[in-house]
Structure formats: C-alpha cells, structure tokens
Design a protein around this motif. Structure first.
Motif, PDB file in Angstrom:
ATOM      1  N   LEU A   1       0.815  -1.209   0.000  1.00 17.47           N
ATOM      2  CA  LEU A   1       0.000   0.000   0.000  1.00 17.47           C
ATOM      3  C   LEU A   1       0.853   1.266   0.000  1.00 17.47           C
ATOM      4  N   ALA A   2       2.105   1.160   0.429  1.00 13.32           N
ATOM      5  CA  ALA A   2       3.004   2.316   0.417  1.00 13.32           C
ATOM      6  C   ALA A   2       3.663   2.525  -0.942  1.00 13.32           C
ATOM      7  N   LEU A   3       3.460   1.610  -1.877  1.00 15.79           N
ATOM      8  CA  LEU A   3       4.153   1.701  -3.163  1.00 15.79           C
ATOM      9  C   LEU A   3       3.769   2.944  -3.974  1.00 15.79           C
ATOM     10  N   PRO A   4       2.491   3.328  -4.081  1.00 15.67           N
ATOM     11  CA  PRO A   4       2.185   4.564  -4.836  1.00 15.67           C
ATOM     12  C   PRO A   4       2.874   5.797  -4.271  1.00 15.67           C
ATOM     13  N   ALA A   5       2.869   5.951  -2.925  1.00 15.52           N
ATOM     14  CA  ALA A   5       3.554   7.092  -2.324  1.00 15.52           C
ATOM     15  C   ALA A   5       5.055   7.024  -2.588  1.00 15.52           C
ATOM     16  N   PHE A   6       5.604   5.808  -2.600  1.00 17.16           N
ATOM     17  CA  PHE A   6       7.022   5.646  -2.888  1.00 17.16           C
ATOM     18  C   PHE A   6       7.327   6.074  -4.326  1.00 17.16           C
ATOM     19  N   LEU A   7       6.468   5.738  -5.267  1.00 16.59           N
ATOM     20  CA  LEU A   7       6.696   6.129  -6.659  1.00 16.59           C
ATOM     21  C   LEU A   7       6.642   7.644  -6.825  1.00 16.59           C
ATOM     22  N   MET A   8       5.666   8.262  -6.164  1.00 16.22           N
ATOM     23  CA  MET A   8       5.573   9.717  -6.251  1.00 16.22           C
ATOM     24  C   MET A   8       6.808  10.374  -5.636  1.00 16.22           C
ATOM     25  N   SER A   9       7.257   9.857  -4.494  1.00 14.11           N
ATOM     26  CA  SER A   9       8.454  10.394  -3.862  1.00 14.11           C
ATOM     27  C   SER A   9       9.684  10.198  -4.740  1.00 14.11           C
ATOM     28  N   THR A  10       9.752   9.073  -5.417  1.00 14.02           N
ATOM     29  CA  THR A  10      10.874   8.824  -6.319  1.00 14.02           C
ATOM     30  C   THR A  10      10.929   9.859  -7.427  1.00 14.02           C
ATOM     31  N   LEU A  11       9.761  10.196  -7.982  1.00 10.85           N
ATOM     32  CA  LEU A  11       9.730  11.209  -9.028  1.00 10.85           C
ATOM     33  C   LEU A  11      10.168  12.571  -8.499  1.00 10.85           C
ATOM     34  N   VAL A  12       9.757  12.899  -7.277  1.00 11.52           N
ATOM     35  CA  VAL A  12      10.173  14.166  -6.671  1.00 11.52           C
ATOM     36  C   VAL A  12      11.686  14.190  -6.462  1.00 11.52           C
ATOM     37  N   VAL A  13      12.233  13.092  -5.952  1.00 10.04           N
ATOM     38  CA  VAL A  13      13.681  13.027  -5.720  1.00 10.04           C
ATOM     39  C   VAL A  13      14.438  13.124  -7.038  1.00 10.04           C
ATOM     40  N   LEU A  14      13.949  12.466  -8.078  1.00  7.01           N
ATOM     41  CA  LEU A  14      14.612  12.551  -9.383  1.00  7.01           C
ATOM     42  C   LEU A  14      14.550  13.963  -9.938  1.00  7.01           C
ATOM     43  N   LEU A  15      13.422  14.657  -9.705  1.00  8.47           N
ATOM     44  CA  LEU A  15      13.324  16.039 -10.160  1.00  8.47           C
ATOM     45  C   LEU A  15      14.339  16.916  -9.436  1.00  8.47           C
ATOM     46  N   VAL A  16      14.443  16.757  -8.117  1.00 11.11           N
ATOM     47  CA  VAL A  16      15.417  17.540  -7.350  1.00 11.11           C
ATOM     48  C   VAL A  16      16.835  17.191  -7.782  1.00 11.11           C
ATOM     49  N   SER A  17      17.094  15.911  -8.046  1.00  9.02           N
ATOM     50  CA  SER A  17      18.429  15.495  -8.486  1.00  9.02           C
ATOM     51  C   SER A  17      18.804  16.144  -9.811  1.00  9.02           C
ATOM     52  N   SER A  18      17.838  16.232 -10.717  1.00  4.23           N
ATOM     53  CA  SER A  18      18.130  16.857 -12.013  1.00  4.23           C
ATOM     54  C   SER A  18      18.408  18.347 -11.862  1.00  4.23           C
ATOM     55  N   ILE A  19      17.681  19.005 -10.930  1.00  5.31           N
ATOM     56  CA  ILE A  19      17.925  20.426 -10.691  1.00  5.31           C
ATOM     57  C   ILE A  19      19.326  20.640 -10.112  1.00  5.31           C
ATOM     58  N   LEU A  20      19.690  19.796  -9.131  1.00  7.64           N
ATOM     59  CA  LEU A  20      21.022  19.910  -8.544  1.00  7.64           C
ATOM     60  C   LEU A  20      22.107  19.604  -9.558  1.00  7.64           C
ATOM     61  N   ASP A  21      21.827  18.677 -10.460  1.00  6.28           N
ATOM     62  CA  ASP A  21      22.804  18.343 -11.496  1.00  6.28           C
ATOM     63  C   ASP A  21      23.028  19.522 -12.421  1.00  6.28           C
ATOM     64  N   GLY A  22      21.946  20.235 -12.748  1.00  4.11           N
ATOM     65  CA  GLY A  22      22.083  21.372 -13.651  1.00  4.11           C
ATOM     66  C   GLY A  22      22.683  22.592 -12.985  1.00  4.11           C
ATOM     67  N   CYS A  23      22.377  22.793 -11.684  1.00  3.18           N
ATOM     68  CA  CYS A  23      22.842  24.008 -11.005  1.00  3.18           C
ATOM     69  C   CYS A  23      24.217  23.838 -10.368  1.00  3.18           C
ATOM     70  N   LEU A  24      24.443  22.701  -9.725  1.00  3.79           N
ATOM     71  CA  LEU A  24      25.676  22.506  -8.967  1.00  3.79           C
ATOM     72  C   LEU A  24      26.631  21.507  -9.601  1.00  3.79           C
ATOM     73  N   GLY A  25      26.193  20.845 -10.636  1.00  4.44           N
ATOM     74  CA  GLY A  25      27.038  19.837 -11.249  1.00  4.44           C
ATOM     75  C   GLY A  25      27.134  18.554 -10.456  1.00  4.44           C
ATOM     76  N   LEU A  26      26.238  18.385  -9.466  1.00  9.08           N
ATOM     77  CA  LEU A  26      26.238  17.162  -8.663  1.00  9.08           C
ATOM     78  C   LEU A  26      25.716  16.005  -9.501  1.00  9.08           C
ATOM     79  N   PRO A  27      26.439  14.902  -9.562  1.00  7.27           N
ATOM     80  CA  PRO A  27      25.974  13.768 -10.370  1.00  7.27           C
ATOM     81  C   PRO A  27      24.518  13.404 -10.069  1.00  7.27           C
ATOM     82  N   PHE A  28      23.795  13.101 -11.097  1.00  8.88           N
ATOM     83  CA  PHE A  28      22.346  12.884 -10.996  1.00  8.88           C
ATOM     84  C   PHE A  28      21.980  11.764 -10.047  1.00  8.88           C
ATOM     85  N   TRP A  29      22.792  10.740 -10.008  1.00  6.08           N
ATOM     86  CA  TRP A  29      22.411   9.537  -9.283  1.00  6.08           C
ATOM     87  C   TRP A  29      22.687   9.617  -7.785  1.00  6.08           C
ATOM     88  N   ILE A  30      23.536  10.557  -7.335  1.00  7.39           N
ATOM     89  CA  ILE A  30      23.939  10.579  -5.929  1.00  7.39           C
ATOM     90  C   ILE A  30      22.767  10.880  -4.986  1.00  7.39           C
TER      91      ILE A  30
END
Length: 367
Positions: free
Chosen positions: A83-112
């Motif tokens: 039952l926690a899987l949908p919330a986990f998927l939504m959180s994953t998308l949010v984390v990936l979005l933040v990771s992409s922003i940090l990658d573009g602004c700070l050069g931090l590798p996307f996957w970290i």
C-alpha cells in the motif's frame, strides 16, 4: 510470529522443551504451578497497587532457547509495503526532479541524491538513528532505575517464552498517564509511565507480548519504511498547497505556475502508476484499505500474545482500556452538553485499531 509446535507435557512441571531444556511454567500463573524452590532472588517488586502476579522462570543465568527465525515478514507487513508503493513512486519522481535540478545548477551527479535517499531506509535499523527517533520524534526517554527494575524482568520473561533475544530491543518510557505501549522502528518498545507503574506484572507482560508481536511480524519497520519513503511526495504536495494559499505577486506567478505544473505532473504520473498497479476502483478505497491493514496488524499482535499464554491478561487490559475510553468520551461530551453516540461507519472503517469488542471477540478462542 508462529508459535512453536506443542511440546510434550509433564503433569508436575509444565511443558518440556523438545531439546531437553529446562521446564517452563505458564507465564500468567495458570493452573499448573511451578515447583517450590523458595523465594526467587530475581523477582522484582511492583507498585503497591499492582501486586506481582507473573511467575519468573527465566532470570539471569537461566538457559533460554531461541527460535531459528527472530523476525518474520507476515502478510500484514507485506500489505503495508504494497500500500506504500504509490507514495514511494511519487516520492521517487520528486527526488529525481530535485536530483536533475542539482545536477544542472551545482554539477552534482544525478544519481547521488537518489541513491542516498534509497539507501536511507536502512537507518530504520541503525541504533544511533533509532535513539534520535525515540528521543526527539517520539518524545521517549530511557527508563529510570526503578522503572528498569520493574520493566526488564517482565520483558526478559516474555521474550524468553517467545524464544526471542530480548537484548535486541530497547525499552523506552513515555511520560503519560494513559495506558498505552507501542513498537516502533526496528528495535523500539515504548511503554507509558502509567503502564509501568500501575499494571500488575501479568498484564504488563501481556502488553509487552503484544508489542513484541508487532516487531517479530515486521509491522513496525514496514510501517516506518512506508512512511519514510513517502515523505518527499507528501512534502511536495504540502508545498504546492502552501503556495496556493500564499499571496502571489505577479513577479512570482511564472515561478509558481512552473512548480505547480511540475508537481501536478508528478502527481499525475504517480496516480497513473498506482492505477496500473492497483486499478482505478481501488484508488477510491485506498485510505480504507490502509486502515484495514493496520487493524489486521493489531489483531495479529493480539494473537501473538495469546499464543504465548497471555490471552486472559490481555483481555483484562483491553477491558480496562475500553472502560477508560468510554469514561473519557463521556466527560468530554458532558462538557459540550452532548450525548454519547455510536461511532459512524466511515470513522470505524478509517480507524487503524479495531474496536475493543472485536479484539475481545478474537481472543475468546484463547481464553
């Protein structure tokens, strides 16, 4: 946790372990008394209003046999994770979005950032992190010496009967005048001060056996993992709602609109993923399913305590809690000048705990 296979009986000294270990007596002072060896040096005195009614057979130095599996993942724990899987998927998308922003602004590798977030779930079982969780989030404290002397022998007896290494878990105290206890994280067992001071040892043992059932069944850690991995998604949703309520100037409209579109897209993708996984009709009853799984976890923990022989004492505790709840509701309604009415059906379906009548009904086979 499943109960070990029944052991052969010795009419004089109770069940005999299959491996030839020491005999054990019923934990709640049942019909078969233990042999009289004089006063037990490990017997701990209780509060004057709570006579000690628990037979201590597993004091320090006594041999205890542990089960092969100290933890299990039962159907209820799997249901919580599913039952926690949908919330986990939504959180994953949010984390990936933040990771992409940090990658573009700070050069931090996307996957970290994403990898760190995924690995952070292991902190549920990290003892120092659990200490912080207990102290600052759950508002618990370590037992005082008198409380430890009262609580630890009972906990040792319960875990020995269950075949569980009680040293794996940490006992904590909540400053409360209510009768309550709960299991949290990977090793936390919290008990209110009232419960420790006022309950007789047999009833206290029944409460602890119930909480041990939550740990051995995997309910505590699976619930916390589901909550933890859903935090980024819930935080993004709350941020969107906060921005919608705030005073928006024309200069900020474009930024807010962009963020809003991104969050709505994330929510739409998460809803689509959930619909694919569970079907659209189930999304409408999702809160009710989550509450139903929580109620099933409570009944399974009750059954765990009953299987260890604590059903009569657990029934007594449930009756006390029911009487306290009714008394509290009556006082609150009397202040408002209202009559006590039956709880509505939607409210009962959204409750994460079964009502006391249901829990007592399920215990009747063990009494």
């Amino acid at each position: 946790m499943t109960r070990p296979a029944p052991q052969p009986q010795d009419p004089g000294n109770g069940p005999v372990p299959a491996d030839g270990g020491p005999r054990q007596s019923p934990p709640n002072g049942g019909a078969v008394p233990p042999p009289d060896h004089g006063p037990d040096p490990h017997r701990t005195a209780t509060a004057p209003s709570a006579p000690d009614d628990l037979i201590y057979e597993h004091g320090p130095g006594r041999r205890v046999y542990y089960t092969a599996h100290q933890r299990r993942v039962d159907v209820t724990a799997l249901g919580q994770l599913a039952l926690a899987l949908p919330a986990f998927l939504m959180s994953t998308l949010v984390v990936l979005l933040v990771s992409s922003i940090l990658d573009g602004c700070l050069g931090l590798p996307f996957w970290i950032p994403a990898a760190l977030w995924l690995a952070s779930g292991a902190l549920v079982f990290h003892r120092p992190t659990e200490d912080l969780l207990a102290r600052y989030l759950l508002r618990l404290r370590r037992p005082m010496p008198q409380e430890a002397a009262r609580l630890e022998p009972v906990w040792r007896e319960v875990t020995a009967i269950a075949g569980i290494d009680g040293a794996l878990y940490q006992l904590w105290i909540e400053e409360s005048d209510e009768l309550n206890a709960y299991a949290a994280a990977g090793h936390i067992v919290g008990v209110t001060r009232f419960t420790v001071e006022q309950l007789p040892s047999g009833q206290l043992a029944a409460v602890l056996a119930h909480e041990l059932g939550h740990h051995t069944g995997g309910h505590a850690w699976s619930s916390l993992l589901g909550h933890w991995y859903g935090l980024p998604g819930r935080a993004a949703w709350r941020a969107l709602r906060a921005m919608a309520r705030s005073v928006v100037t024309p200069a900020r409209c474009a930024v807010y609109l962009t963020v809003g579109v991104l969050l709505l897209a994330i929510g739409g993708l998460a809803s689509t993923a959930a619909a694919v996984l569970y079907g659209c009709p189930l999304l409408l009853v999702f809160p009710y399913l989550s509450a139903a799984v929580g109620r099933r976890a409570e009944l399974r923990a009750d059954r765990h305590a009953a299987a260890l022989g604590f059903a009569p004492k657990l029934a007594e505790v449930l009756q006390i809690m029911h009487a306290n709840e009714v008394r509290t509701r009556q006082k609150a309604l009397a202040v408002m000048g209202q009559r006590m009415e039956r709880e509505s059906t939607p409210a009962r379906l959204l409750s994460t705990h079964p009502d006391f009548a249901t829990r007592l009904h399920h215990l009747r086979h063990h009494l």
